[in-house]
Design a protein around this motif. Structure first.
Motif, PDB file in Angstrom:
ATOM      1  N   ASN B 229       0.848  -1.185   0.000  1.00 41.01           N
ATOM      2  CA  ASN B 229       0.000   0.000   0.000  1.00 41.01           C
ATOM      3  C   ASN B 229       0.885   1.236   0.000  1.00 41.01           C
ATOM      4  O   ASN B 229       1.590   1.505   0.973  1.00 41.01           O
ATOM      5  CB  ASN B 229      -0.878  -0.026   1.260  1.00 41.01           C
ATOM      6  CG  ASN B 229      -1.903   1.088   1.240  1.00 41.01           C
ATOM      7  OD1 ASN B 229      -1.760   2.065   0.498  1.00 41.01           O
ATOM      8  ND2 ASN B 229      -2.927   0.946   2.053  1.00 41.01           N
ATOM      9  N   CYS B 230       0.877   1.963  -1.097  1.00 43.34           N
ATOM     10  CA  CYS B 230       1.717   3.151  -1.200  1.00 43.34           C
ATOM     11  C   CYS B 230       0.950   4.423  -0.830  1.00 43.34           C
ATOM     12  O   CYS B 230       1.393   5.526  -1.132  1.00 43.34           O
ATOM     13  CB  CYS B 230       2.278   3.280  -2.616  1.00 43.34           C
ATOM     14  SG  CYS B 230       3.348   1.909  -3.060  1.00 43.34           S
ATOM     15  N   GLY B 231      -0.197   4.276  -0.215  1.00 42.58           N
ATOM     16  CA  GLY B 231      -0.968   5.449   0.195  1.00 42.58           C
ATOM     17  C   GLY B 231      -1.904   5.923  -0.894  1.00 42.58           C
ATOM     18  O   GLY B 231      -3.127   5.868  -0.749  1.00 42.58           O
ATOM     19  N   THR B 232      -1.348   6.331  -2.023  1.00 45.46           N
ATOM     20  CA  THR B 232      -2.182   6.815  -3.122  1.00 45.46           C
ATOM     21  C   THR B 232      -2.605   5.695  -4.074  1.00 45.46           C
ATOM     22  O   THR B 232      -3.466   5.895  -4.931  1.00 45.46           O
ATOM     23  CB  THR B 232      -1.407   7.856  -3.957  1.00 45.46           C
ATOM     24  OG1 THR B 232      -0.128   7.295  -4.283  1.00 45.46           O
ATOM     25  CG2 THR B 232      -1.215   9.145  -3.173  1.00 45.46           C
ATOM     26  N   HIS B 233      -1.943   4.559  -3.941  1.00 47.25           N
ATOM     27  CA  HIS B 233      -2.239   3.439  -4.846  1.00 47.25           C
ATOM     28  C   HIS B 233      -1.644   2.164  -4.258  1.00 47.25           C
ATOM     29  O   HIS B 233      -0.832   2.219  -3.332  1.00 47.25           O
ATOM     30  CB  HIS B 233      -1.658   3.699  -6.242  1.00 47.25           C
ATOM     31  CG  HIS B 233      -0.180   3.914  -6.245  1.00 47.25           C
ATOM     32  ND1 HIS B 233       0.413   5.087  -5.836  1.00 47.25           N
ATOM     33  CD2 HIS B 233       0.835   3.092  -6.596  1.00 47.25           C
ATOM     34  CE1 HIS B 233       1.725   4.985  -5.928  1.00 47.25           C
ATOM     35  NE2 HIS B 233       2.017   3.786  -6.376  1.00 47.25           N
ATOM     36  N   LEU B 234      -2.044   1.042  -4.804  1.00 53.25           N
ATOM     37  CA  LEU B 234      -1.489  -0.245  -4.368  1.00 53.25           C
ATOM     38  C   LEU B 234      -0.576  -0.787  -5.463  1.00 53.25           C
ATOM     39  O   LEU B 234      -0.823  -0.560  -6.645  1.00 53.25           O
ATOM     40  CB  LEU B 234      -2.605  -1.260  -4.110  1.00 53.25           C
ATOM     41  CG  LEU B 234      -3.730  -0.857  -3.146  1.00 53.25           C
ATOM     42  CD1 LEU B 234      -4.681  -2.042  -2.946  1.00 53.25           C
ATOM     43  CD2 LEU B 234      -3.186  -0.373  -1.818  1.00 53.25           C
ATOM     44  N   ILE B 235       0.455  -1.495  -5.035  1.00 53.47           N
ATOM     45  CA  ILE B 235       1.350  -2.145  -6.002  1.00 53.47           C
ATOM     46  C   ILE B 235       1.437  -3.633  -5.675  1.00 53.47           C
ATOM     47  O   ILE B 235       1.584  -4.036  -4.524  1.00 53.47           O
ATOM     48  CB  ILE B 235       2.742  -1.465  -6.026  1.00 53.47           C
ATOM     49  CG1 ILE B 235       2.595  -0.068  -6.637  1.00 53.47           C
ATOM     50  CG2 ILE B 235       3.726  -2.291  -6.808  1.00 53.47           C
ATOM     51  CD1 ILE B 235       3.889   0.602  -7.015  1.00 53.47           C
ATOM     52  N   ASP B 236       1.356  -4.407  -6.743  1.00 57.29           N
ATOM     53  CA  ASP B 236       1.336  -5.868  -6.659  1.00 57.29           C
ATOM     54  C   ASP B 236       2.768  -6.373  -6.510  1.00 57.29           C
ATOM     55  O   ASP B 236       3.425  -6.684  -7.497  1.00 57.29           O
ATOM     56  CB  ASP B 236       0.705  -6.375  -7.974  1.00 57.29           C
ATOM     57  CG  ASP B 236       0.731  -7.873  -8.092  1.00 57.29           C
ATOM     58  OD1 ASP B 236       0.521  -8.548  -7.084  1.00 57.29           O
ATOM     59  OD2 ASP B 236       0.959  -8.362  -9.216  1.00 57.29           O
ATOM     60  N   THR B 237       3.252  -6.465  -5.266  1.00 57.00           N
ATOM     61  CA  THR B 237       4.668  -6.757  -5.042  1.00 57.00           C
ATOM     62  C   THR B 237       4.978  -8.218  -4.720  1.00 57.00           C
ATOM     63  O   THR B 237       6.154  -8.599  -4.717  1.00 57.00           O
ATOM     64  CB  THR B 237       5.191  -5.902  -3.870  1.00 57.00           C
ATOM     65  OG1 THR B 237       4.206  -5.926  -2.834  1.00 57.00           O
ATOM     66  CG2 THR B 237       5.445  -4.477  -4.304  1.00 57.00           C
ATOM     67  N   HIS B 238       3.974  -9.020  -4.423  1.00 59.02           N
ATOM     68  CA  HIS B 238       4.206 -10.451  -4.091  1.00 59.02           C
ATOM     69  C   HIS B 238       5.248 -10.606  -2.986  1.00 59.02           C
ATOM     70  O   HIS B 238       6.081 -11.500  -3.048  1.00 59.02           O
ATOM     71  CB  HIS B 238       4.701 -11.232  -5.322  1.00 59.02           C
ATOM     72  CG  HIS B 238       3.727 -11.283  -6.438  1.00 59.02           C
ATOM     73  ND1 HIS B 238       3.980 -11.970  -7.589  1.00 59.02           N
ATOM     74  CD2 HIS B 238       2.500 -10.739  -6.592  1.00 59.02           C
ATOM     75  CE1 HIS B 238       2.955 -11.838  -8.407  1.00 59.02           C
ATOM     76  NE2 HIS B 238       2.049 -11.095  -7.827  1.00 59.02           N
ATOM     77  N   ASP B 239       5.214  -9.740  -1.994  1.00 55.59           N
ATOM     78  CA  ASP B 239       6.293  -9.771  -1.004  1.00 55.59           C
ATOM     79  C   ASP B 239       5.809  -9.987   0.425  1.00 55.59           C
ATOM     80  O   ASP B 239       6.529  -9.712   1.366  1.00 55.59           O
ATOM     81  CB  ASP B 239       7.104  -8.478  -1.079  1.00 55.59           C
ATOM     82  CG  ASP B 239       6.273  -7.274  -0.653  1.00 55.59           C
ATOM     83  OD1 ASP B 239       5.030  -7.393  -0.617  1.00 55.59           O
ATOM     84  OD2 ASP B 239       6.859  -6.224  -0.354  1.00 55.59           O
ATOM     85  N   GLY B 240       4.584 -10.473   0.572  1.00 58.42           N
ATOM     86  CA  GLY B 240       4.116 -10.666   1.938  1.00 58.42           C
ATOM     87  C   GLY B 240       2.847 -11.497   1.952  1.00 58.42           C
ATOM     88  O   GLY B 240       2.406 -12.010   0.914  1.00 58.42           O
ATOM     89  N   PRO B 241       2.269 -11.646   3.153  1.00 60.84           N
ATOM     90  CA  PRO B 241       1.040 -12.429   3.259  1.00 60.84           C
ATOM     91  C   PRO B 241      -0.151 -11.756   2.578  1.00 60.84           C
ATOM     92  O   PRO B 241      -0.110 -10.576   2.246  1.00 60.84           O
ATOM     93  CB  PRO B 241       0.811 -12.551   4.762  1.00 60.84           C
ATOM     94  CG  PRO B 241       1.790 -11.684   5.436  1.00 60.84           C
ATOM     95  CD  PRO B 241       2.753 -11.147   4.444  1.00 60.84           C
ATOM     96  N   VAL B 242      -1.182 -12.535   2.381  1.00 60.72           N
ATOM     97  CA  VAL B 242      -2.419 -12.068   1.741  1.00 60.72           C
ATOM     98  C   VAL B 242      -3.209 -11.257   2.780  1.00 60.72           C
ATOM     99  O   VAL B 242      -3.277 -11.655   3.944  1.00 60.72           O
ATOM    100  CB  VAL B 242      -3.238 -13.300   1.280  1.00 60.72           C
ATOM    101  CG1 VAL B 242      -4.529 -12.887   0.600  1.00 60.72           C
ATOM    102  CG2 VAL B 242      -2.386 -14.179   0.364  1.00 60.72           C
ATOM    103  N   ILE B 243      -3.797 -10.140   2.375  1.00 57.85           N
ATOM    104  CA  ILE B 243      -4.513  -9.328   3.365  1.00 57.85           C
ATOM    105  C   ILE B 243      -6.001  -9.674   3.401  1.00 57.85           C
ATOM    106  O   ILE B 243      -6.558 -10.263   2.463  1.00 57.85           O
ATOM    107  CB  ILE B 243      -4.311  -7.815   3.130  1.00 57.85           C
ATOM    108  CG1 ILE B 243      -4.965  -7.371   1.830  1.00 57.85           C
ATOM    109  CG2 ILE B 243      -2.835  -7.445   3.170  1.00 57.85           C
ATOM    110  CD1 ILE B 243      -5.194  -5.887   1.761  1.00 57.85           C
TER     111      ILE B 243
END
Ligand code: FE2
Lengths: 299, 329
Positions: B229-243
């Motif tokens: 979550n970059c604040g203004t938008h989300l980026i699909d980073t595949h770097d953590g658990p599913v929210i």
């Protein structure tokens, strides 16, 4: 947008424009203003919403910047994965500059990322600073960097290229069973993963240190003869002496054992007898290391 | 066997359960090089693996050796990133033939890629770039899918990527584009639930409408992943658990499709294999919720939201490329 008649041309133009913009090294705004982009869509930054819509939180430029940042970050991180010792040697900032310059000169044209770093060593050679006045003083920092990248690329190619894991290679018995005459007339077929690299720095040790998380110092120049191969799917490297390297090179180039040995003796200005003890040791080591796939006897 | 046992447990509704045309493989994870040693040593009870096709199609070294071992023990699905089905550049037939050879060799249950383009003019950006959603690009993509399916001699499966721009030239919502594309080209869909969520926030559409509108029988597979979550938008980073919201959408999707193979992607800051596996196994809770009609308690699910911080550069590279680094003794 465009005035072409075919809608396919429009998709074509849109893609070429977007690629031009997001891969521009100076960023999206410079990309939109660039001559190449303007040849596709003749418009100013203020008109960009004719192509890309803003979101509630981001302008069209900011949205494109997500792709632009990702393009350089993704590909330079792949180069970092392939050339960690080179990156460590030059430091973060310089590495990013090298990567950016390289990606502009050799953008990926392959479906696979394993081809991305292929031209990195030759790119460094072609762009090395001219230090002609120091040439007589021996190898330089630039040589060190070029050699690091060269060996790191060789590791990649050996790791994923053809190997000998499913083959029977020439073993010590094969060597021992030959008569002297057979032996001198024989040629050895190198394993497809065998690489012989002559260097002016012991970069292999530096690379290993970086990969193991140590913080090596730049080594002093020292002539290094590196034999790289693969056994059980792991890249193996070992530094050998000049004569051994000379003979391996001669054999890998197709000379017979006899001619190769004579060549090395001549290079060393020594007689063959003096080499004899070393020769038997070398052949045993090579057989154990699997450097040669087979012994081809003269017919 | 444990694997079979869990499959049976997951098949919790009486047959005919699945509305999908595709075989149900269970809960799988992406095969990543950092886990090679662990997998060969422990043969964990994972239902199936998904591979990045391009990392194996030319390999004559350890990646291919490990893949062959994996393919002997587990079902394998091939997931590509360079098909570039939406590109106006010509299709690469050499690439397609290699794809087919690998698919045959590892008995790939299906072959997937993304509804995107990766480059033009001889270049590959190695990104999954979006296409405008309109009639022209739909025709273009459908025609190319048909060619690819002819060469591969199988139906392909295409995924919705996360996207960060929308085009003025788009005339239809993404779900309409995907639905028509799948029907017209007779191909499968890989529904990435996380990508639906990421794009829904970035473009302001309703994620559930998207999922409800698709032809569910064409969905071969789900993807789950973490994002940033970059604040203004989300980026699909595949770097953590599913929210949590993604799990909720997954539950909705699963209810609509029943027994669709589900896979977790984790490509940056990749954890130890048991943690990765445990993350995909969390879907059992949501699937059980589907079967029992229970509401799920999702409060334990860790948040994968990062704001700008120390490693924001790493954290904000979308779907990081999976580069296979050499292993040296
Ligand atoms: Fe995905």
């Amino acid at each position: 947008m465009t005035t072409q008649e075919s809608p396919f041309d429009e998709l074509d133009a849109l893609q070429l424009w977007m690629q031009t913009v997001i891969t521009h090294p100076a960023g999206v705004k410079a990309g939109v203003a660039s001559k190449n982009a303007n040849q596709i869509f003749d418009m100013r930054e203020a008109e960009i919403e004719r192509v890309i819509q803003p979101s509630e939180t981001l302008s069209a430029i900011q949205r494109l910047e997500i792709y632009s940042n990702a393009y350089f970050a993704r590909l330079s991180s792949c180069l970092l994965d392939e050339f960690p010792a080179f990156a460590y040697a030059v430091g973060d900032t310089a590495f990013q500059a090298f990567a950016s310059e390289y990606l502009q000169t050799f953008p990926s044209n392959s479906y696979t990322l394993s081809a991305l770093g292929r031209s990195f060593p030759s790119f460094l050679r072609a762009t090395r600073p001219a230090d002609l006045s120091f040439e007589s003083l021996g190898p330089t920092w630039a040589d060190f960097l070029i050699e690091l990248a060269t060996v790191e690329r060789v590791y990649s190619e050996v790791f994923d290229g053809p190997g000998i894991e499913h083959e029977r290679v020439a073993d010590p018995q094969d060597f021992a069973s030959l008569s002297v005459v057979q032996w001198l007339g024989a040629r050895l077929t190198p394993a497809p993963c065998l690489r012989l690299v002559q260097l002016s720095y012991p970069v292999h040790e530096y690379i290993t240190d970086v990969r193991r998380g140590r913080n090596p110092q730049t080594p002093a120049p020292s002539k290094t003869y590196l034999v790289i191969t693969r056994r059980n799917y792991l890249v193996r490297r070992s530094a050998v002496g000049e004569s051994e390297f000379g003979l391996l090179t001669a054999l890998a180039n197709g000379l017979t054992v006899g001619d190769g040995v004579a060549y090395v003796a001549q290079q060393n200005q020594s007689d063959i007898d003096a080499l004899e003890f070393e020769l038997s040791q070398w052949f045993r080591n090579w057989a154990e290391a699997g450097y040669f796939r087979q012994i081809v006897l003269a017919s | 066997m444990l694997r079979r046992g869990r499959l049976r447990r997951l098949n919790c509704l009486e047959s005919p359960q699945s509305r999908s045309d595709y075989a149900y493989l269970g809960l799988g994870v992406g095969l990543r090089t950092v886990h090679f040693d662990y997998l060969l040593r422990h043969t964990p009870a994972v239902d199936w693996f998904e591979i990045i096709s391009e990392n194996f199609m030319d390999s004559e070294g350890r990646p291919r050796y490990v893949l062959d071992q994996i393919a002997e023990r587990y079902p394998v699905v091939m997931h590509g990133v360079s098909l570039s089905i939406g590109s106006t550049a010509p299709l690469n037939f050499k690439y397609l033939r290699k794809l087919k050879t690998l698919a045959d060799a590892v008995n790939a249950r299906w072959v997937s890629d993304h509804v995107c383009w990766t480059g033009v003019a001889g270049r590959n950006t190695h990104d999954l770039l979006p296409i405008p959603m309109n009639e022209e690009s739909l025709r273009h993509v459908v025609r190319r899918i048909q060619i690819v399916q002819d060469v591969l001699e199988r139906r392909i499966v295409l995924e919705n990527p996360s996207s960060y721009v929308t085009f003025a030239a788009s005339t239809m919502p993404e779900w309409e584009f995907l639905s028509r594309m799948a029907d017209d080209a007779d191909c499968g869909l890989l529904l990435d639930i996380n990508n639906v969520y990421v794009s829904s926030v970035n473009h302001g559409f309703h994620a559930e409408t998207y999922i409800r509108s698709l032809p569910h029988h064409r969905i071969a597979q789900f993807h789950l992943a973490g994002h940033t979550n970059c604040g203004t938008h989300l980026i699909d980073t595949h770097d953590g658990p599913v929210i949590d919201p993604v799990w909720k959408l997954f539950q909705t999707a699963y209810k609509l499709t029943q027994n669709v193979s589900t896979l977790l992607e984790w490509d940056a800051r990749v954890p130890e294999f048991p943690i990765l596996h445990a993350e995909v196994l969390k879907s059992q809770r949501y699937i059980a919720g589907v079967c029992d009609g229970e509401a799920n308690k999702t409060s334990e699910t860790p948040k994968a939201s990062y704001t700008h911080g120390d490693d924001v550069k790493l954290a904000t590279t979308p779907h990081p490329a999976v580069f296979v680094a050499a292993e040296v003794e």
